[in-house]
Design an enzyme around this catalytic site. Structure first.
Site, PDB file in Angstrom:
ATOM      1  N   ASP A 125      -5.507  -9.143   0.555  1.00 29.94           N
ATOM      2  CA  ASP A 125      -5.513 -10.566   0.189  1.00 29.94           C
ATOM      3  C   ASP A 125      -6.386 -10.804  -1.032  1.00 29.94           C
ATOM      4  O   ASP A 125      -6.053 -11.606  -1.912  1.00 29.94           O
ATOM      5  CB  ASP A 125      -6.035 -11.408   1.364  1.00 29.94           C
ATOM      6  CG  ASP A 125      -5.145 -11.320   2.591  1.00 29.94           C
ATOM      7  OD1 ASP A 125      -3.927 -11.157   2.423  1.00 29.94           O
ATOM      8  OD2 ASP A 125      -5.679 -11.410   3.712  1.00 29.94           O
ATOM      9  N   ASN A 154       0.851  -1.185   0.000  1.00 25.52           N
ATOM     10  CA  ASN A 154       0.000   0.000   0.000  1.00 25.52           C
ATOM     11  C   ASN A 154       0.890   1.240   0.000  1.00 25.52           C
ATOM     12  O   ASN A 154       2.115   1.145  -0.002  1.00 25.52           O
ATOM     13  CB  ASN A 154      -0.976  -0.015   1.187  1.00 25.52           C
ATOM     14  CG  ASN A 154      -0.271  -0.048   2.539  1.00 25.52           C
ATOM     15  OD1 ASN A 154       0.806   0.521   2.716  1.00 25.52           O
ATOM     16  ND2 ASN A 154      -0.884  -0.737   3.507  1.00 25.52           N
ATOM     17  N   ARG A 155       0.267   2.408   0.003  1.00 25.96           N
ATOM     18  CA  ARG A 155       1.024   3.656  -0.126  1.00 25.96           C
ATOM     19  C   ARG A 155       2.023   3.833   1.025  1.00 25.96           C
ATOM     20  O   ARG A 155       3.174   4.211   0.798  1.00 25.96           O
ATOM     21  CB  ARG A 155       0.051   4.833  -0.171  1.00 25.96           C
ATOM     22  CG  ARG A 155       0.718   6.187  -0.292  1.00 25.96           C
ATOM     23  CD  ARG A 155      -0.273   7.264  -0.700  1.00 25.96           C
ATOM     24  NE  ARG A 155      -1.616   7.003  -0.188  1.00 25.96           N
ATOM     25  CZ  ARG A 155      -2.716   7.533  -0.711  1.00 25.96           C
ATOM     26  NH1 ARG A 155      -2.631   8.335  -1.751  1.00 25.96           N
ATOM     27  NH2 ARG A 155      -3.893   7.276  -0.200  1.00 25.96           N
ATOM     28  N   LYS A 156       1.595   3.569   2.267  1.00 29.82           N
ATOM     29  CA  LYS A 156       2.481   3.719   3.414  1.00 29.82           C
ATOM     30  C   LYS A 156       3.651   2.753   3.329  1.00 29.82           C
ATOM     31  O   LYS A 156       4.812   3.128   3.580  1.00 29.82           O
ATOM     32  CB  LYS A 156       1.695   3.505   4.711  1.00 29.82           C
ATOM     33  CG  LYS A 156       2.545   3.652   5.964  1.00 29.82           C
ATOM     34  CD  LYS A 156       1.711   3.422   7.215  1.00 29.82           C
ATOM     35  CE  LYS A 156       2.565   3.523   8.468  1.00 29.82           C
ATOM     36  NZ  LYS A 156       1.752   3.282   9.700  1.00 29.82           N
ATOM     37  N   GLU A 157       3.365   1.501   2.988  1.00 30.73           N
ATOM     38  CA  GLU A 157       4.428   0.501   2.879  1.00 30.73           C
ATOM     39  C   GLU A 157       5.417   0.857   1.779  1.00 30.73           C
ATOM     40  O   GLU A 157       6.635   0.698   1.946  1.00 30.73           O
ATOM     41  CB  GLU A 157       3.807  -0.879   2.611  1.00 30.73           C
ATOM     42  CG  GLU A 157       3.013  -1.436   3.782  1.00 30.73           C
ATOM     43  CD  GLU A 157       2.172  -2.641   3.408  1.00 30.73           C
ATOM     44  OE1 GLU A 157       1.836  -3.426   4.319  1.00 30.73           O
ATOM     45  OE2 GLU A 157       1.838  -2.795   2.213  1.00 30.73           O
TER      46      GLU A 157
END
Length: 490
Positions: A275, A205-208
């Site tokens: 998932d 995701n964006r944060k990761e």
């Protein structure tokens, strides 16, 4: 890609044998009411009314695949405990091959207990081991993968940071899959993505993605910088970044970027949506769909699961229903320029000839309809640049428009002859024309080609300006004048 093509792809899902490698866990939900405060401490008391046990972690990927009718096998580790036995039985009940699950003595099988009240999570209790699995387990699992990799059309690595996907195991599986020509899709964890090098794609995701790339993503420019950095550093075929309510972005070698909008109608719980995304993307790719269409189908599936409470799955029927809603929803035709440009590029690559026209279209009338139908006949699809309310006021005075821009856009989107509507705020549509670069630029009969804004842009790449005659005596201004005249007479 059309609804029918997606429908046909979903029917092929049961032919795609999929290997899932990842951290396995049990998700336990305790549902109840919280109407009292404990006399022992200032905390709510939850009266448990119902208990629910589900597969979590990579097990939820397996659950998603089972719901889609996809045959699968799993590689993972559980402890020699009661939870390990329960977990293996739950997975086997889905029809999944569990011969790739290793049992490690002394390891705790992950079990997460969530206490839910008033549709909210009150507390989560984790019982698990997070240290890396033993070297003997790594060796056992690599031998299993080497012996069985030829059975599968795609591999999914589902990393929840619980110690299974060590550097040695992850790189060993990626190497075996690449040797066998099997694509590898990774749902990553942590900040060091080097262990996923050589995969087909990863889906943070964006944060990761911000943490892994070292680039704070706060704009379209930084998003692209982070995506391209990870794409090249990890030697991926495509880099995928999921962006919650903004959909997802795909980054390809050579600088191409595709932004796929979300398809969620209601959001209750985002648990497990990742998932679902990786399950659908991986199997769709194995079916032969282009990456962009894999992402679009995955977005449709994610739009289903976020509308459910708790970790959930999407069936083919639910995905198709979401696709039908998106296809039939008029708002799907109304795009901003950033969303429209990648669509235009994809259409051009498939050989489509794009026609562009623009106007105010305030009070839609017969003359507008015939003009737009004629414009549509000049190519394969018609994009309409619609003047915003502010630009119309500058052009026609403070009394206009009669109909607001959102209403005008939806009325126009209802016309079969219009494929996309994009609202612009400038006095001319030059910026739109430069970005879209249509095959033909259509204007009404009160223009001559040399007076058409954007003519030089279109002709510079081999396009042409087309002048379409107006229907005599049909205009919005004339309608307004007749209304006012009738009012004064009465």
């Amino acid at each position: 890609m059309t609804y029918r093509t997606f429908e046909a792809a979903l029917k092929r899902f049961p032919n795609i044998h999929t290997l899932v490698v990842g951290d396995l866990m049990i998700d336990e939900y305790l549902w109840g009411n919280a109407e009292r405060i404990s006399p022992e401490a200032p905390v709510p008391v939850v009266d448990v009314l119902r208990e629910d046990t589900r597969l979590g972690g990579a097990g939820n990927v397996l659950h998603n695949l089972a719901a889609l009718g996809v045959p699968s096998a799993v590689v993972g580790v559980v402890g020699n405990d009661d939870n390990g036995t329960v977990l293996r039985n739950m997975i086997a009940a889905l029809g999944v091959d569990i011969s790739g699950i290793a049992v490690q003595n002394g390891r705790r099988t992950s079990r997460k207990t969530r206490v839910m009240a008033a549709h909210q999570q009150m507390v989560r209790i984790d019982r698990e081991s997070r240290e890396p699995i033993e070297a003997s387990a790594v060796d056992l699992l690599l031998r299993w993968v080497t012996a069985h990799i030829s059975r599968f059309q795609v591999v999914i690595l589902s990393d929840y940071g619980k110690g299974l996907l060590t550097q040695e195991l992850t790189q060993g599986i990626i190497q075996q899959a690449r040797l066998a020509g099997v694509p590898i899709f990774v749902d990553p964890k942590g900040n060091d993505y080097s262990l996923y090098r050589g995969a087909t794609t990863i889906t943070p995701n964006r944060k990761e993605a911000s943490l892994a790339s070292g680039i704070a993503i706060h704009s379209p420019q930084t998003l692209q910088q982070a995506g391209e950095k990870l794409l090249h550093e990890l030697d991926l075929e495509v880099m995928t970044i999921t962006r919650s309510e903004e959909g997802m972005s795909l980054f390809f070698p050579g600088g191409a970027v595709e932004h796929i909008p979300t398809m969620a109608r209601e959001v209750f719980d985002v648990s497990g949506a990742g998932d679902t995304v990786i399950s659908v993307m991986a199997v769709a790719h194995a079916c032969g769909l282009p990456f962009v269409d894999c992402a679009r189908l995955a977005n449709a599936a994610a739009g289903v699961v976020v509308g459910k409470l708790g970790t959930s799955v999407a069936t083919p029927e639910e995905i198709l229903e979401n696709l039908r809603w998106e296809q039939n929803h008029l708002g799907a035709k109304i795009k901003d320029l950033d969303a429209l440009v990648p669509i235009v590029e994809r259409l051009k690559q498939s050989g489509k000839k794009i026609v562009f026209t623009n106007g105010c279209f305030d009070i839609l009338h017969y003359g507008h309809i015939t003009y737009l139908q004629d414009a549509r006949n000049q190519g394969d699809l018609l994009i309409l640049g619609l003047n915003s309310d502010a630009s119309i006021r500058r052009l026609k005075g403070e009394s206009r428009p009669i109909i607001g821009q959102d209403e005008r856009a939806h009325v126009l989107a209802a016309l079969e002859c219009i494929d996309y509507v994009v609202i612009f705020d400038e006095d001319t549509p030059l910026r739109l024309i430069e970005a879209i670069q249509p095959y033909r630029l259509a204007k009404g009969g009160d223009y001559t080609p040399d007076k058409v804004v954007g003519r030089e842009v279109v002709e510079a790449h081999g396009g042409e300006v087309v002048i379409i005659p107006f229907v005599e005596g049909k205009s919005t201004t004339g309608i307004i004048e007749r209304i006012l005249a009738n009012r004064h007479e009465s």
